[in-house]
Design an enzyme around this catalytic site. Structure first.
Site, PDB file in Angstrom:
ATOM      1  N   GLU A  10       0.830  -1.206   0.000  1.00 52.84           N
ATOM      2  CA  GLU A  10       0.000   0.000   0.000  1.00 52.84           C
ATOM      3  C   GLU A  10       0.870   1.264   0.000  1.00 52.84           C
ATOM      4  O   GLU A  10       0.440   2.318  -0.461  1.00 52.84           O
ATOM      5  CB  GLU A  10      -0.944  -0.015   1.218  1.00 52.84           C
ATOM      6  CG  GLU A  10      -2.204   0.795   0.980  1.00 52.84           C
ATOM      7  CD  GLU A  10      -3.283   0.531   2.024  1.00 52.84           C
ATOM      8  OE1 GLU A  10      -4.467   0.595   1.673  1.00 52.84           O
ATOM      9  OE2 GLU A  10      -2.939   0.282   3.193  1.00 52.84           O
ATOM     10  N   HIS A  18       7.156 -26.945   0.886  1.00 55.82           N
ATOM     11  CA  HIS A  18       6.350 -28.013   0.288  1.00 55.82           C
ATOM     12  C   HIS A  18       5.234 -27.429  -0.571  1.00 55.82           C
ATOM     13  O   HIS A  18       4.243 -28.105  -0.844  1.00 55.82           O
ATOM     14  CB  HIS A  18       5.791 -28.911   1.390  1.00 55.82           C
ATOM     15  CG  HIS A  18       6.877 -29.495   2.236  1.00 55.82           C
ATOM     16  ND1 HIS A  18       7.473 -30.703   1.969  1.00 55.82           N
ATOM     17  CD2 HIS A  18       7.536 -28.988   3.315  1.00 55.82           C
ATOM     18  CE1 HIS A  18       8.423 -30.935   2.851  1.00 55.82           C
ATOM     19  NE2 HIS A  18       8.487 -29.905   3.680  1.00 55.82           N
ATOM     20  N   LYS A  44     -14.244   2.358  -2.865  1.00 55.90           N
ATOM     21  CA  LYS A  44     -15.032   2.840  -1.722  1.00 55.90           C
ATOM     22  C   LYS A  44     -16.206   3.683  -2.203  1.00 55.90           C
ATOM     23  O   LYS A  44     -17.328   3.549  -1.711  1.00 55.90           O
ATOM     24  CB  LYS A  44     -14.160   3.705  -0.797  1.00 55.90           C
ATOM     25  CG  LYS A  44     -13.199   2.930   0.059  1.00 55.90           C
ATOM     26  CD  LYS A  44     -12.598   3.880   1.088  1.00 55.90           C
ATOM     27  CE  LYS A  44     -11.363   3.309   1.725  1.00 55.90           C
ATOM     28  NZ  LYS A  44     -10.650   4.275   2.539  1.00 55.90           N
TER      29      LYS A  44
HETATM   30  O1  PA5 Z   1      -2.730   1.895   5.968  1.00 47.35           O
HETATM   31  C1  PA5 Z   1      -3.796   2.454   5.821  1.00 47.35           C
HETATM   32  O2  PA5 Z   1      -3.928   3.691   5.944  1.00 47.35           O
HETATM   33  C2  PA5 Z   1      -5.043   1.664   5.488  1.00 47.35           C
HETATM   34  O3  PA5 Z   1      -4.754   0.323   5.292  1.00 47.35           O
HETATM   35  C3  PA5 Z   1      -6.053   1.781   6.615  1.00 47.35           C
HETATM   36  O4  PA5 Z   1      -5.475   1.305   7.809  1.00 47.35           O
HETATM   37  C4  PA5 Z   1      -7.326   1.004   6.328  1.00 47.35           C
HETATM   38  O5  PA5 Z   1      -7.871   1.391   5.103  1.00 47.35           O
HETATM   39  C5  PA5 Z   1      -8.346   1.212   7.435  1.00 47.35           C
HETATM   40  O6  PA5 Z   1      -8.553   2.580   7.604  1.00 47.35           O
HETATM   41  P1  PA5 Z   1      -9.191   3.157   8.920  1.00 47.35           P
HETATM   42  O7  PA5 Z   1      -8.253   2.927  10.038  1.00 47.35           O
HETATM   43  O8  PA5 Z   1      -9.410   4.600   8.631  1.00 47.35           O
HETATM   44  O9  PA5 Z   1     -10.476   2.425   9.150  1.00 47.35           O
END
Ligand code: PA5
Length: 432
Positions: free
Chosen positions: A285, A306, A420
């Site tokens: 990410e 394996h 989203k």
């Molecule tokens: O690393 C990040 O910012 C994302 O993976 C968030 O943690 C994830 O989308 C969840 O977001 P939030 O904590 O706002 O619910």
């Protein structure tokens, strides 16, 4: 002292590996990236030295443990779940929830992550609603999956305990000001823990996101932070020479100069399987932007010997394998002597299981190197809080530096927004 070491020898010495020239070509950019990291005082670099949030988490965890709670539901997803899950899996008993309550000393811990009714339904099957706490963890305070898990658990708690009982057993872990959880907290008088504004989800394991569940599970959060602080001290002292920073250049070059765009983290300890999953999110990410980034993949040794090692050994030359090795496993079992007349079985007796695991780890590393498959090793002296804290911090540093080398912003995630928006519209959220 944390004991975490990095070995990049097999990225350099194997056929097709990196050369000193490759590294010197990126050296000035690496120096700049390290300088920028230290000058910018990023939130995630500050966390290990902060003790206030940890103290608040420990106090609340004690209250939860003393309340006779049987169950603690941590509702969160992505960066709000993967770190805490990695901590529990690495440091607590693998069957923690099945241990007798006296042995655990705290409630069972459940992670409600996906919006899968089968998973949350299963948690609710085993949790005692009259003695359950829920911790709703979302930095943005809007994430549909987390809000959904919260709404369902909230309904169950209100039914069992009434409105005020529900409020007493609920914690919100969120941005200090923004998001719907702050509005709900004001309305229902729910306790909140803050995730610092300048720390994003996947860098938040050492905020209350990871610290509260760790403390509820009886883990030593001071030691987690101490290990991470040691890493920060060392990065400040060594800059671009720090092995985690050097690793950023290595992995960047493996992708951009050698076409190895899959980074496999193979943990030779079941307890570190979720740590690899945490890292997969951190790397993916943070770096997968503008057509750049390498693909992270988690694996477990020996299990995946394996399953996947055939591909690593003889498949496409597109991978770099990073082994997570453990010097002294927290537990070991002797292999009893038996069937000594059967050559293929008898040789195992008299050794230990940890010995076999580590021999296989080393054998895989050597076999990969001999086959011209570049690999590196991160070795933890053992699996404990300090070493895990150090490892988290080092991998976060490495990811941030790699972002600078790619020229991408490691701290945003614009690519997840489109899905989203469509979901909001389809589910009838006003304004979409
Ligand atoms: O690393 C990040 O910012 C994302 O993976 C968030 O943690 C994830 O989308 C969840 O977001 P939030 O904590 O706002 O619910």
């Amino acid at each position: 002292m944390a004991d975490v070491t990095f070995d990049y020898g097999n990225l350099m010495e194997v056929e097709g590996g990196l050369t000193g020239r490759d590294l010197s070509d990126v050296n000035s950019r690496l120096q700049n990236a390290a300088g920028e990291l230290l000058q910018n005082s990023y939130g995630f670099m500050r966390l290990p030295r902060e003790r206030e949030a940890a103290a608040a988490c420990m106090e609340l965890a004690q209250e939860i443990r003393n309340s006779g709670a049987t169950d603690f539901v941590h509702a969160g997803i992505g960066g709000s779940a993967l770190g805490p899950m990695a901590v529990q899996r690495a440091l607590n008993h693998p069957y923690y929830n099945l241990l007798p309550a006296e042995t655990r000393g705290g409630p069972r811990i459940h992670f409600a992550e996906n919006t899968d009714p089968n998973s949350l339904g299963a948690i609710l099957d085993v949790a005692d609603p009259e003695n359950t706490w829920v911790n709703v963890v979302t930095k943005s305070g809007t994430t549909a999956e987390t809000m959904t898990n919260f709404l369902v658990v909230r309904g169950v708690l209100i039914e069992a305990l009434g409105e005020s009982g529900y409020g007493d057993r609920t914690v919100f872990t969120t941005d200090p000001e923004e998001g719907y959880l702050n509005q709900i907290s004001a309305r229902e008088d729910i306790r909140t823990l803050s995730i610092p504004k300048d720390v994003g989800g996947r860098f938040s394991v050492l905020t209350p996101v990871g610290l509260l569940p760790a403390a509820v599970g009886g883990l030593d959060v001071d030691a987690l932070l101490r290990g991470a602080a040691q890493c920060v001290d060392e990065v400040e002292a060594q800059g671009a020479e720090h092995p985690a920073v050097v690793g950023a250049a290595m992995h960047y070059l493996m992708d951009t100069a050698r076409g190895r765009n899959v980074r496999v983290m193979m943990a030779y300890a079941d307890a570190l399987e979720r740590t690899a999953a945490w890292f997969v999110q951190l790397w993916a990410e943070s770096l997968g932007k503008d057509g750049k980034g390498s693909t992270p993949h988690g694996a477990v040794g020996t299990t995946d010997q394996h399953s996947q090692v055939q591909l690593y050994m003889e498949g496409p030359q597109d991978k770099v394998i990073e082994i997570l090795e453990v010097g002294e496993h927290p537990r070991d079992l002797e292999i009893p002597r038996a069937y000594e007349d059967l050559d293929g079985v008898g040789y195992l007796g008299g050794h230990t299981m940890a010995e076999l695991l580590n021999v296989e780890c080393d054998a895989t590393r050597r076999a990969l190197a001999e086959a011209g498959r570049p690999n590196s090793t991160i070795k933890l002296g053992t699996i404990n809080e300090e070493n895990l804290g150090y490892l988290f911090q080092a991998l976060e540093v490495q990811t941030a530096i790699t972002g600078s080398l790619y020229g991408v912003n490691a701290f945003n995630q614009p690519g997840v927004e489109a899905g989203k928006q469509i979901t909001y519209k389809r589910m009838g959220r006003p304004g979409y």
